[in-house]
Design a protein around this motif. Structure first.
Motif, PDB file in Angstrom:
ATOM      1  N   ARG A  87       0.832  -1.209   0.000  1.00  0.00           N
ATOM      2  CA  ARG A  87       0.000   0.000   0.000  1.00  0.00           C
ATOM      3  C   ARG A  87       0.864   1.255   0.000  1.00  0.00           C
ATOM      4  O   ARG A  87       0.572   2.237  -0.707  1.00  0.00           O
ATOM      5  N   ASP A 132       2.638   1.469  -3.478  1.00  0.00           N
ATOM      6  CA  ASP A 132       1.640   1.815  -4.494  1.00  0.00           C
ATOM      7  C   ASP A 132       1.284   3.294  -4.429  1.00  0.00           C
ATOM      8  O   ASP A 132       1.120   3.955  -5.471  1.00  0.00           O
ATOM      9  N   GLY A 133       1.198   3.835  -3.230  1.00  0.00           N
ATOM     10  CA  GLY A 133       0.899   5.257  -3.089  1.00  0.00           C
ATOM     11  C   GLY A 133       1.989   6.138  -3.670  1.00  0.00           C
ATOM     12  O   GLY A 133       1.711   7.191  -4.255  1.00  0.00           O
ATOM     13  N   HIS A 188       1.793   5.423  -7.781  1.00  0.00           N
ATOM     14  CA  HIS A 188       0.588   5.675  -8.568  1.00  0.00           C
ATOM     15  C   HIS A 188      -0.296   6.802  -8.041  1.00  0.00           C
ATOM     16  O   HIS A 188      -1.184   7.259  -8.774  1.00  0.00           O
ATOM     17  N   LYS A 189      -0.063   7.268  -6.820  1.00  0.00           N
ATOM     18  CA  LYS A 189      -0.933   8.302  -6.256  1.00  0.00           C
ATOM     19  C   LYS A 189      -0.193   9.595  -5.940  1.00  0.00           C
ATOM     20  O   LYS A 189      -0.802  10.545  -5.452  1.00  0.00           O
ATOM     21  N   THR A 190       1.109   9.617  -6.195  1.00  0.00           N
ATOM     22  CA  THR A 190       1.925  10.783  -5.851  1.00  0.00           C
ATOM     23  C   THR A 190       2.317  11.531  -7.110  1.00  0.00           C
ATOM     24  O   THR A 190       2.902  10.957  -8.033  1.00  0.00           O
ATOM     25  N   ASN A 191       1.999  12.817  -7.146  1.00  0.00           N
ATOM     26  CA  ASN A 191       2.270  13.647  -8.317  1.00  0.00           C
ATOM     27  C   ASN A 191       3.685  14.228  -8.228  1.00  0.00           C
ATOM     28  O   ASN A 191       3.880  15.433  -8.052  1.00  0.00           O
ATOM     29  N   GLU A 229       0.184   5.784   4.370  1.00  0.00           N
ATOM     30  CA  GLU A 229      -0.689   5.621   3.210  1.00  0.00           C
ATOM     31  C   GLU A 229      -0.906   6.973   2.547  1.00  0.00           C
ATOM     32  O   GLU A 229      -1.257   7.956   3.218  1.00  0.00           O
ATOM     33  N   VAL A 230      -0.680   7.051   1.239  1.00  0.00           N
ATOM     34  CA  VAL A 230      -0.856   8.307   0.507  1.00  0.00           C
ATOM     35  C   VAL A 230      -2.341   8.634   0.400  1.00  0.00           C
ATOM     36  O   VAL A 230      -3.154   7.792   0.016  1.00  0.00           O
ATOM     37  N   GLU A 231      -2.681   9.880   0.758  1.00  0.00           N
ATOM     38  CA  GLU A 231      -4.075  10.324   0.758  1.00  0.00           C
ATOM     39  C   GLU A 231      -4.376  11.287  -0.382  1.00  0.00           C
ATOM     40  O   GLU A 231      -5.483  11.330  -0.904  1.00  0.00           O
ATOM     41  N   GLU A 232      -3.383  12.096  -0.764  1.00  0.00           N
ATOM     42  CA  GLU A 232      -3.601  13.089  -1.811  1.00  0.00           C
ATOM     43  C   GLU A 232      -2.350  13.177  -2.669  1.00  0.00           C
ATOM     44  O   GLU A 232      -1.251  12.870  -2.228  1.00  0.00           O
ATOM     45  N   SER A 233      -2.515  13.640  -3.918  1.00  0.00           N
ATOM     46  CA  SER A 233      -1.430  13.524  -4.895  1.00  0.00           C
ATOM     47  C   SER A 233      -0.308  14.542  -4.698  1.00  0.00           C
ATOM     48  O   SER A 233       0.845  14.274  -5.009  1.00  0.00           O
TER      49      SER A 233
END
Length: 423
Positions: free
Chosen positions: A163, A166-167, A170-173, A239-243
């Motif tokens: 998790r 993956d953050g 795929h979820k981090t800008n 856990e990544v919450e926002e990009s």
């Protein structure tokens, strides 16, 4: 320039809402005018900057203070931790009703933008998303963005590590990342296979460490393998919450004089786990704004505004690699488990660097999900040894956090009145 604490007084003479302020806190000052009342200036300083300016009505004192601090060293800005001013809550005043003078907020943002331009800081001034009366300074990223080496100590707990990774992927800008996993002897087949696959696909580098758990040593091992200009120390239970969280942290860490940068970490059920660290709180150090729920601004906005703080947690800490090396990294000999991040930040501060906490980088922290808390007699004894080491090493520094008022208690969780005050 000197300023004091303040409270409010109504038309019947009843005093309330004491604001026990931080010592000089340049990052927080760009979010709120905490000098406000009462400020005292050398006459020659005011004459030198030209006094008040037209066009900043409602925030002319903010504009004046911003121009004055540009002419001063931090040591020339002093805070008197006593209530020396009672702000009248007259009908229609800002003291009685926030938002009574909307033109003042517009003038304040113009004054901040002018200050940033005069000091050659590339940034924009925006409303604070959680309080439109307060301000957010959004710093520009360096061009090109620097490479960030993410150091993650881990052992087993494959679902949690997946998790986290993956953050990042795929979820981090933020494109310029290298992931370094410091494996402290994983034995579970799923975890071993996941690490092998990441390494085989060049998605991460795996550094093996089979010695007994020592968080500081694992961090140092990962940092020694890093090639990025910046190090991001990250727990595997994040856990990544926002990009945009990492862009926000890098934009702060890239500013001159900034040391470590910390994020706002949330428990999964929606209260703050980390809002910066206050030294002395609870004996050695404790998290600010602990368990403050979403939507609550905390003590005078401290849970929602960017600010300088003495320390930030190593669960998510960004720092230039050169600074990490300059202070010798984490202390693996004396602080293998606890307080190593606080000690690291104090070392940065001792060399003149400013640590920053930003509420605009938000992540979820499943705290101690992989290792648990100190429960065995051996773990508890080690915690006591490390706490005593911190008290011996830093002594009075733990009793006088410049970003936490001596009129506020050091009893957990903080931000209540101290009795007696430590003034």
């Amino acid at each position: 320039l000197l300023y004091s604490d303040e409270d409010k007084i109504d038309e019947d003479g009843v005093r309330s809402t004491p604001y026990f302020k931080t010592d000089w806190n340049p990052e927080l000052f760009l979010a709120q005018n905490f000098i406000n009342h009462l400020g005292a200036y050398r006459t020659e300083l005011l004459r030198g900057v030209g006094g008040f300016r037209e066009g900043y009505e409602g925030s002319q004192d903010y504009d004046l203070a911003l121009r004055c601090i540009e002419q001063l060293e931090p040591a020339q800005i002093r805070h008197i931790p006593r209530v020396l001013y009672h702000w009248r809550m007259a009908h229609g005043s800002v003291a009685a009703r926030v938002g009574a003078k909307p033109y003042a907020t517009i003038a304040a943002r113009r004054a901040i933008a002018d200050h940033l331009k005069r000091t050659n800081v590339r940034a924009t001034v925006q409303p604070c998303p959680e309080n439109a009366e307060a301000h957010r300074v959004a710093y520009d990223l360096p061009d090109p963005p620097p490479l960030v080496s993410v150091v993650i100590p881990t052992r087993n707990a494959v679902e949690m590590l997946q998790r986290c990774v993956d953050g990042l992927q795929h979820k981090t800008n933020y494109a310029r990342l290298e992931i370094i996993l410091v494996d402290n002897g994983s034995t579970e087949p799923g975890a071993v296979e996941f690490l092998r696959r990441l390494a085989a696909n060049n998605e991460a580098r795996v550094v093996d460490d089979h010695e007994p758990f020592n968080f500081s040593r694992l961090i140092n091992r990962g940092a020694s393998a890093a090639t990025g200009e910046f190090l991001l120390l990250l727990n595997n239970d994040i856990e990544v919450e926002e990009s945009g969280w990492l862009r926000e942290m890098v934009s702060h860490a890239a500013q001159p004089r900034v040391g470590a940068v910390g994020a706002r970490l949330w428990y999964p059920y929606g209260t703050i786990q980390h809002g910066g660290v206050v030294v002395g709180l609870g004996g050695v150090a404790g998290h600010a704004s602990y368990r403050t729920p979403r939507g609550d601004p905390g003590y005078f906005g401290r849970a929602i505004l960017q600010q300088n703080c003495t320390a930030v947690t190593g669960a998510c800490l960004l720092v230039r690699k050169a600074l990490f090396d300059e202070v010798g990294g984490f202390d693996a000999e004396n602080l293998g488990i606890s307080f190593n991040d606080v000690d690291f930040c104090l070392k940065l501060r001792a060399r003149g660097h400013l640590n920053v906490w930003t509420p605009y980088a938000n992540l979820v922290h499943h705290e101690s999900a992989s290792r648990g808390h100190n429960t065995t007699p051996e773990e508890q004894a080690q915690f006591v040894r490390e706490a005593e080491f911190m008290q011996r090493k830093w002594r009075d520094a733990l009793l006088r956090d410049p970003y936490y008022n001596p009129n506020l208690t050091l009893n957990w969780p903080g931000f209540d009145l101290a009795f007696p005050p430590r003034v």
